[in-house]
Structure formats: C-alpha cells, structure tokens
Write an enzyme that holds these catalytic residues in place. Structure first.
Site, PDB file in Angstrom:
ATOM      1  N   PRO A  96       0.798  -1.236   0.000  1.00 41.80           N
ATOM      2  CG  PRO A  96      -0.048  -1.071   2.165  1.00 41.80           C
ATOM      3  CD  PRO A  96       0.606  -2.033   1.230  1.00 41.80           C
ATOM      4  CD1 TRP A 110      19.659 -10.725 -13.029  1.00 38.94           C
ATOM      5  CD2 TRP A 110      18.353  -9.993 -11.380  1.00 38.94           C
ATOM      6  NE1 TRP A 110      19.507 -11.771 -12.138  1.00 38.94           N
ATOM      7  CE2 TRP A 110      18.718 -11.338 -11.099  1.00 38.94           C
ATOM      8  CE3 TRP A 110      17.526  -9.319 -10.461  1.00 38.94           C
ATOM      9  CZ2 TRP A 110      18.275 -12.023  -9.974  1.00 38.94           C
ATOM     10  CZ3 TRP A 110      17.093  -9.994  -9.337  1.00 38.94           C
ATOM     11  CH2 TRP A 110      17.471 -11.335  -9.097  1.00 38.94           C
ATOM     12  N   GLY A 123      -4.385  -1.181  -2.021  1.00 41.02           N
ATOM     13  CA  GLY A 123      -2.943  -1.368  -1.934  1.00 41.02           C
ATOM     14  C   GLY A 123      -2.402  -2.609  -2.613  1.00 41.02           C
ATOM     15  CE  LYS A 124      -6.259  -7.103  -1.624  1.00 46.21           C
ATOM     16  NZ  LYS A 124      -7.581  -7.717  -1.728  1.00 46.21           N
ATOM     17  CE  LYS A 146      16.904  -9.670  -4.076  1.00 43.54           C
ATOM     18  NZ  LYS A 146      16.909  -9.642  -2.601  1.00 43.54           N
ATOM     19  CB  VAL A 337      -1.735  -8.040   8.948  1.00 38.75           C
ATOM     20  CG1 VAL A 337      -1.050  -8.869  10.030  1.00 38.75           C
ATOM     21  CG2 VAL A 337      -0.798  -6.931   8.471  1.00 38.75           C
ATOM     22  NE  ARG A 339      -6.025 -10.956   1.313  1.00 35.76           N
ATOM     23  CZ  ARG A 339      -7.269 -10.989   0.865  1.00 35.76           C
ATOM     24  NH1 ARG A 339      -7.827 -12.136   0.535  1.00 35.76           N
ATOM     25  NH2 ARG A 339      -7.958  -9.857   0.744  1.00 35.76           N
ATOM     26  CG  ASP A 360       7.870 -18.389  20.056  1.00 34.91           C
ATOM     27  OD1 ASP A 360       8.314 -18.996  21.046  1.00 34.91           O
ATOM     28  OD2 ASP A 360       8.266 -17.252  19.712  1.00 34.91           O
ATOM     29  CD  GLU A 415       6.937 -19.556  24.513  1.00 30.29           C
ATOM     30  OE1 GLU A 415       8.061 -19.669  25.006  1.00 30.29           O
ATOM     31  OE2 GLU A 415       6.642 -18.679  23.677  1.00 30.29           O
TER      32      GLU A 415
END
Length: 705
Positions: A96, A110, A123-124, A146, A337, A339, A360, A415
């Site tokens: 985003p 590259w 934001g996609k 990348k 987040v 998702r 954890d 935990e």
C-alpha cells in the site's frame, strides 16, 4: 475516605451487573459452561462477551467481503508468483505504501522496470506475464527473482516477496535470495495424517543440530537417522523448531524472515515433505513451531519496510517494535495482515501436511505490555481490561477456528507464561480455542530446586503444587526442560545435576561417584513425576532424554562461529560403555508404559501423600500407584501407602532397576496386596519397600487391562 455506597446505589449496581451477565450469556453460546467451571470469572463475563463478538464480527466480515474464511485463507494461491495453466505467470503483491511495483530476475536479465505491476484497490498490485510463443517456461524453476518497489520518496528497493516459497543464501552472501520454487515433479504424500494421540508425548526437535557432526544437519539426515530413534523412544509427536526461514541461524528460528519458506539451510521443500510423510508412516504427529508473535526487522530479506514504509505489516512507531527481541510487531487489526497470517497457517497444513502448531510468544501477543517486566500473580484483574491486545486475541481465535475446521484432529499449543484463563477453552465458551498450553512454571521449579536448595530441603508440597496447579479442563503440556533450559547461559537438568563429572565419570567401567549416582537417580525421578503428575501431555527436547552433556550454542561471533555446541551427540546413548544408555532406556520405557496405561489422558491424579520429613510423594492416576522417595539417604521398609483399589499389585516401572542405572534393591517378583486398611483418606493400603532416591509405579493386576 469515600462514603460507602447507599443501598439503592448498591442495588442498582447489582442489577446492572446481573443485566450485563445475562447479556453476555445470551451472546456467547456456551459461556454458562465456562462460568460453571470457574465461577470467579463471572465479573469478567462482559470481557468474554466482547471478545467473542469481535471474533464473530470479524468472521462475518470475512464471509461478507471475501466469501468466507476458507477462501480468505488461501492467499498463497494468488499472492506471490504463480504459473498459469496457459503457461503464463500471474503475480500479486500487497504494497500500500508503494508508488510502483515491478518484477525482475534471471528471467529478464535483471531489468528492474520491464515488468510493471498494475495498481489495484486496497494497496494491491498485480502482473500477468503472457506465455512465450515456444511455450517454454517463463520463469524457470530455481531461477532468482526480486520485487522492485518504487517508494513514495522515489527510492528504488529490491525486496523478496512476503509469499516467497523458497529462499537461499549462497557462498558468503549476507542476505538471502528469492529462488523460484516450481519443480516439475513435486513430492506426493503417500501416507495419511495420524489420528490425534490420546496422550501427547512430544519430542521437541531442531533439524539443524540433529547430527553429532559439527555442521548443519539436513532434512534427509533427520528422516533417516532421527525419526527411527524418536519412534523407538515411544514419542508420538514431533515439534519441529526453526523451519520457517530465518536469516540468523543463532536465533533458534525465532526471527523469521520468510514466513512461507521452509528453511533452505537443511535442504529443499520436497525433502521436508518427505520428512513429515515418513513421520506419518510411523504414526507420529508433526507440529510446527509457528512464530506469528513478531518478525525479524530485516528489510533486505524480510518483511520489514517491504513497501518502503514502516507500517505495511507492522504497527507504526514504538508500538511496532519489541524492545527485548529487537523485532517488529504485527498489526493484527489489518485486513491484509490477517489474510497473510491465516494463509500462512493454512499453507503449512496443506502444503507440508503438518498436524498443528505450537504458537510461540503468545504472552507477547496477548498484552500490550508483552509481558515485559510483569510478574503475573494469578489475580484475574491481570487478564482483562485495557492491557489485553484484543486484536491479537481475535487473530488467535481465528487461527484456532481455521485449524480445527480444516482438520479437526489438528493440535494447537500456546506458549503463554501468564496463565490467561480460558486460553485453552473452546471459542464457543468465549475462550481462545487452543488445545493445550505449556506448563512453563514446572521447569523453572526444577531449576530453582537444583540451584538454591539442598536435597534434604526440597519441599514435597511445593513440588506437588507446582505440578498440579493448572486450570480445570484446560490441558497442559508438562516438561522438566525444553530448548530454553539447554541454551548457553543456562544448563540442562543433567548438567545442573552432574556438571563437570559428566566428562570423566560416565563410564560403566568406573564405580559410581556420589555426584553421578545422585544425578542419574534424580534425572529419572524428575522426569517421571513431571510426566505423570504435571499435565495432559509431555514434552522433551531432543537429547535431553539421555542427559545430553553441555549446553546448546549456535555458531556466532562470540564463539568463533563454532558448531561444537550446536549438535546432538546421540552416539553417547548408543555406547554400551557409557551410563547415558540408562537414562535413554528409562525414558523409552516410561513413554511406552504411558502408551499402554494412558495416564496423560486420564483425569488429574489424586495425591494421597506429600510427606516433608520422609520426602515421600504418593499419587494415583489411570489406575496406577506412583511412589517417589526423594530422600537423599533414607530407605523405608514396610512403608504404608494408600490406594483406592483392593487387590494384588506388581511393580511395572522401577527407576532402581539395573537397566536404568539403579541399584537393584527391589524384587520385581514380589506381589503386594492391598487391604481394607484406610490410610491417608484412601480406603485401602499396602506395605512397600521404598529405597532412597527411587520412583516406583505399581499396577493392580486383578483389574482387567
């Protein structure tokens, strides 16, 4: 001093409280059951109501906007890079804060800007690369990629996709590279998932340290050499640590950089699948140590600053940083987040066939203070109110809901050191939905006793209290020690007990020294009483079952990058001339007796004796009679112990037996008969000989198996 409330005011408050309770009971389907189990939670019924409604509202929002949690949790099917049926490639990212997004790599020599993504809503960004005319692969398997981000400030950033399935580090490179993983013949699972064990016996494992050699061990090595050992020892579950890719090996896997990538330092994704499949063929459940409590702050090869902003996946400002762990903290209220994390859960279940998770850092997630500087007293006010991060709690409820609707036999373990009530209660009761929590006070108690008290000063009542102090109907995983106690700066139980003498006096060709004798006997007793009294599941860290010497320390600058302490010397337990074999034998037979008798799945034990002077503990569980004599020097002839059962008893496990490094002071052919003589509030009792520093299990042989 404030004036006391008037009677009308008190009545109004009571009426308001009753109305709030009634409203909570109406909104949370089975809250009445939770409050019946623990009436002291009644004042906090509105908190459970609010938590449940937030979970339900989020679930409904996912249904309305995404077509349900099933579809929502399949983000990995569209995000990242995917080969299409027509031979083309579809790519999608959530960035985003980016001004522009591009894909580059070996496939386009590259060129950073030749393949721009198209901006979408929320934001996609997406990109479709059409197939080549000759139908050859557009992005070959094993080639480097990348994502290129142009930030709002115009900076050009090279990033690894958060959804990357495989990342590698070559030669002396500091950072990891994104390696496109799309094999022509992916691994096909041959074996079905095992049924959920009735009593969970967990072997906590780290693939990289599983060899005696001074190097990083492989998935293949673990599959061929360690799995058969785990099966022989009687464990029915493996908890795999450090699988999610982490750039820093010495982080023990707790600074994750690539959440969808199985660590390449041990081998390929297909080799990890083979490991899990082979474990399943042995009837062994496999859990993943999942880290959703925080993430590495790496930006070159991690999630941090992915789109050029601090707040893409994480909270902005101080709230987004964990001060002790030096890591980033997720913003659990963010739609994308959620998702990402829920899809990550599903990915490991579906792609690698894991059977569940040990979550954890749950304490850090549950509270805005992250547990830092907190000394949880058990007062219920500590678990409710503004200090609770209900966004994180909602995520944990969603994660548990997802895991259990996908695979009802899946297992989730929390935990959590705080002891939050209802963490392991069903979501329908207003709980978080975990199956188990780790009984984290137990290892601390053993270390405290060994560090601070003489044997004769051990308090039997305090030991029993620590082992039995758990919430009714919320299951616990008991353990005498885990990886935490083995790390450099601490000592394993064996090292606390025997220390430097482990280097010189573990040969069977030399007489017992007092230190080694004490160490071997107490090592067995501590583990058995923890196993039998401490919970509804049991955990052991690899190698500790036979008293692995020394500590665990990963290669780092401080130890000249040495692997000497980052290995497990299993050959010590296989050497007939070393006493490690005795501890190994005892651990194996203890587990196999539990498999036969099922004390972990039985109701909590009835403790009939905790005698401070005699140092005796006696309890019954699963129809077995457990007797422990912790006295350093006193043995007892014809010692009367109470039992609920009438009949003939036989010894079925004796820590003093020769095969366990004991002194063979008991005749296993002896029959013990209980009689109708009430003792310690038990209707029957029997007389037994109990040598010092010995643990016994007796079974009534008159009962049907």
């Amino acid at each position: 001093m404030a004036a006391p409330a008037s009677p009308p005011a008190r009545e109004a408050r009571a009426q308001c409280s009753e109305e709030a309770l009634a409203a909570a009971l109406a909104d949370v389907p089975e809250l009445a059951r939770l409050l019946e189990i623990d009436p002291y939670l009644k004042p906090f019924a509105p908190d459970f109501q609010r938590r449940y409604k937030r979970f339900n509202q989020t679930l409904n929002n996912i249904g309305e906007n995404e077509g349900g949690i099933d579809k929502f949790s399949r983000g990995y099917e569209s995000f990242g890079v995917h080969r299409c049926a027509d031979g083309g490639v579809y790519c999608k990212e959530w960035a985003p804060g980016a001004e522009g997004v591009f894909l580059t790599g070996d496939f386009n020599n590259w060129n950073p800007f030749s393949y721009p993504y198209k901006k979408m809503d929320f934001g996609k960004w997406e990109l479709y690369i059409p197939p080549k005319q000759n139908r050859s692969v557009v992005i070959p398997h094993g080639s480097k990629l990348k994502v290129v981000i142009r930030s709002k400030s115009g900076e050009i950033l090279y990033r690894i996709s958060p959804w990357a399935k495989y990342v590698t580090r070559e030669g002396g490179n500091v950072n990891y590279d994104w390696t496109h993983w799309d094999p022509e013949n992916p691994y096909k699972f041959k074996h079905s998932k095992p049924k959920k064990p009735r009593g969970l016996r967990i072997y906590e494992s780290h693939v990289g340290i599983s060899s005696y050699e001074g190097k990083i061990a492989s998935y293949k090595h673990f599959t061929c050499n360690v799995l058969p050992r785990i099966k022989d020892l009687g464990y029915n579950c493996i908890q795999l640590m450090a699988i999610m890719e982490h750039a820093y090996y010495a982080s023990f896997g707790y600074q994750v950089t690539s959440f969808f990538a199985a660590s390449s330092r041990y081998g390929t994704p297909e080799e990890l699948k083979e490991l899990v499949d082979t474990a399943h063929s042995m009837g062994i459940t496999v859990l993943l140590d999942v880290v959703h409590s925080h993430a590495s702050k790496n930006s070159e090869d991690g999630l941090n600053m992915f789109d050029g902003t601090e707040s893409c996946y994480f909270h902005y400002g101080p709230r987004g940083h964990h001060t002790l762990w030096d890591s980033r903290l997720f913003i659990y209220s963010s739609w994308e987040v959620l998702r990402f994390l829920l899809s990550n859960i599903r990915w490991w279940l579906e792609e690698y066939s894991f059977d569940g998770f040990r979550f954890d850092g749950v304490t850090s997630m549950l509270y805005h203070h992250h547990g830092i500087g907190q000394n949880f007293s058990g007062g219920y006010h500590e678990y409710f109110g503004l200090q609770v991060d209900e966004d994180a709690l909602t995520y944990l409820m969603l994660a548990n809901h997802l895991v259990h609707i996908l695979y009802p036999d899946s297992i989730t373990i929390a935990e959590d050191v705080s002891g939050m009530p209802a963490l392991c209660s069903p979501i329908s009761q207003g709980g978080a939905g975990f199956d188990y929590r780790l009984a984290m006070a137990i290892p601390d108690k053993w270390i405290q006793l060994l560090k601070e008290f003489k044997d004769e000063d051990w308090n039997m009542g305090n030991i029993v209290y620590t082992l039995t102090n758990r919430r009714y109907l919320e299951k616990c995983i008991a353990y005498a020690e885990s990886h935490d106690q083995a790390l450099v700066g601490d000592k394993s139980l064996a090292f606390w007990l025997m220390d430097a003498e482990m280097y010189t006096n573990m040969s069977v060709l030399t007489p017992f020294t007092p230190v080694i004798d004490r160490g071997i006997q107490l090592h067995k007793m501590i583990r058995l009483i923890t196993h039998a009294l401490g919970g509804e599941g049991y955990l052991n860290f690899m190698g500790n079952e036979f008293g692995h010497p020394e500590w665990l320390d990963f290669p780092r600058k401080g130890n000249n990058e040495s692997y000497h302490y980052a290995r497990r010397q299993f050959h010590l337990a296989d050497d007939d001339l070393l006493r490690y074999k005795f501890l190994n034998n005892f651990d194996r037979d203890m587990n196999k007796l539990e498999e036969r008798c099922g004390w972990l799945s039985a109701p909590q034990a009835h403790v009939s004796e905790k005698h401070e002077t005699n140092k005796i503990i006696v309890f019954e569980r699963a129809g077995l009679l457990f007797v422990f004599n912790f006295h350093p020097s006193k043995s007892y002839t014809d010692y009367r112990v109470g039992t609920a059962l009438l009949g003939k008893f036989k010894i079925v496990l004796d820590s003093d037996a020769a095969e366990y490094g004991g002194h063979q002071r008991l005749d296993h052919n002896t029959d013990f008969f209980s009689e109708p003589f009430e003792h310690n509030e038990r209707p029957y009792s029997l007389l037994v000989y109990i040598p010092n520093r010995v643990a016994l299990i007796l079974q009534n042989v008159d009962l049907p198996n």
